[in-house]
Design an enzyme around this catalytic site. Structure first.
Site, PDB file in Angstrom:
ATOM      1  N   ASP A 235      26.062   7.039  17.206  1.00 49.34           N
ATOM      2  CA  ASP A 235      26.225   6.273  15.969  1.00 49.34           C
ATOM      3  C   ASP A 235      26.803   4.877  16.203  1.00 49.34           C
ATOM      4  OD1 ASP A 235      25.244   8.431  14.510  1.00 49.34           O
ATOM      5  OD2 ASP A 235      27.234   9.267  14.154  1.00 49.34           O
ATOM      6  N   ALA A 236      26.512   4.295  17.348  1.00 50.30           N
ATOM      7  CA  ALA A 236      27.114   3.002  17.686  1.00 50.30           C
ATOM      8  C   ALA A 236      26.080   1.927  17.986  1.00 50.30           C
ATOM      9  CB  ALA A 236      28.057   3.162  18.880  1.00 50.30           C
TER      10      ALA A 236
END
Length: 291
Positions: A235-236
């Site tokens: 999720d980065a």
């Protein structure tokens, strides 16, 4: 062939990234003019922090298909002079997009509906799911669903099977439409092409699983969704689009989920459409989006 179809065939997109300096726009415009191209749309942006220049051009060039290679060769000296990273793409080339989904199908349905309505410039050769639930959803659209179960013991084998399908169908882009499996770094590297994920949270807050429950426990007043490119770090990856919706103390977790689904559908649809139309340029772990 009608006039609109001919325009699509003769239209191309040029994406440029380089250090900002005088003469970049003039050199590109002059080259296109000399080639007989007509610029129909132009966007540009300079990042103030590092003076990095970004540009997206759409132009028409009669006989584009036959002249694309020679145009690229003619542009190469300009690109070298300014140290450009660049991409030249015919607008008529429709990207091949695979959709990965688990049990929740709202984002999948949104993408399929937009495709049917002609509002999404993509070809979807297949849907991949770790559950069979979406088979009835995709059937009316004529899209085959490949059920690839995933367990901790079979994850490597499942990813290998999925990669084989991606290569067999010459997929340009994977969209994770609420696919509740974490893709391994090996899968991401071996696929080697863009992957877009919809995260049901306004990143960087509430990463990982159950973000609506996390948000409810924190008493947030805004919930949101984030569409981003997938990287090895969970999720980065670079964010393409986000949106939010106001909520209050009377909203339970189920209400947040219901409201969030609406936001997720819209955010993912916008991000995918922008990628398909070559409107997203990467800048480190950020994006420049000419929407």
């Amino acid at each position: 062939m009608d006039s609109s179809s001919q325009t699509d065939v003769d239209r191309a997109r040029l994406l440029i990234t380089c250090a900002d300096r005088p003469g970049v726009v003039a050199a590109v415009s002059q080259l296109l003019y000399e080639q007989g191209a007509n610029v129909v749309d132009s966007d540009q942006h300079t990042e103030p922090d590092d003076l990095r220049f970004f540009m997206r051009l759409e132009f028409d060039l009669p006989g584009l298909q036959a002249r694309l290679s020679s145009l690229a060769s003619a542009f190469q000296p300009v690109a070298e002079r300014f140290g450009m990273q660049w991409q030249l793409t015919p607008a008529a080339r429709v990207k091949r997009m695979a959709i990965f989904v688990s049990k929740q199908d709202h984002c999948l349905q949104e993408l399929l509906w937009l495709l049917k309505k002609g509002e999404l410039a993509a070809h979807i050769p297949l849907v991949v799911s770790n559950h069979p639930d979406a088979r009835e959803v995709v059937a009316p659209f004529g899209v085959p669903l490949h059920h690839i179960p995933v367990t901790s013991e079979t994850k490597a084998q499942a990813e290998a099977s999925a990669l084989e399908l991606m290569r067999a169908h010459d997929v340009d882009l994977i969209v994770l439409a609420r696919y509740m499996q974490i893709l391994s770094a090996d899968f991401i590297t071996r696929f080697g092409k863009p992957i877009i994920n919809i995260h049901h949270s306004f990143l960087p807050a509430f990463v990982g699983a159950n973000p609506y429950a996390q948000a409810h426990a924190r008493g947030v007043k805004l919930i949101g969704a984030t569409a981003h490119y997938v990287t090895a770090e969970l999720d980065a990856g670079p964010i393409i689009d986000q949106d939010v919706h106001r909520v209050g103390h009377r909203d339970a977790v189920a209400d947040l989920v219901r409201i969030g689904r609406r936001v997720e559908r819209n955010v993912l649809a916008r991000a995918v459409a922008w990628h398909l139309e070559d409107r997203v340029l990467l800048h480190g772990n950020k994006t420049v989006v000419f929407a």
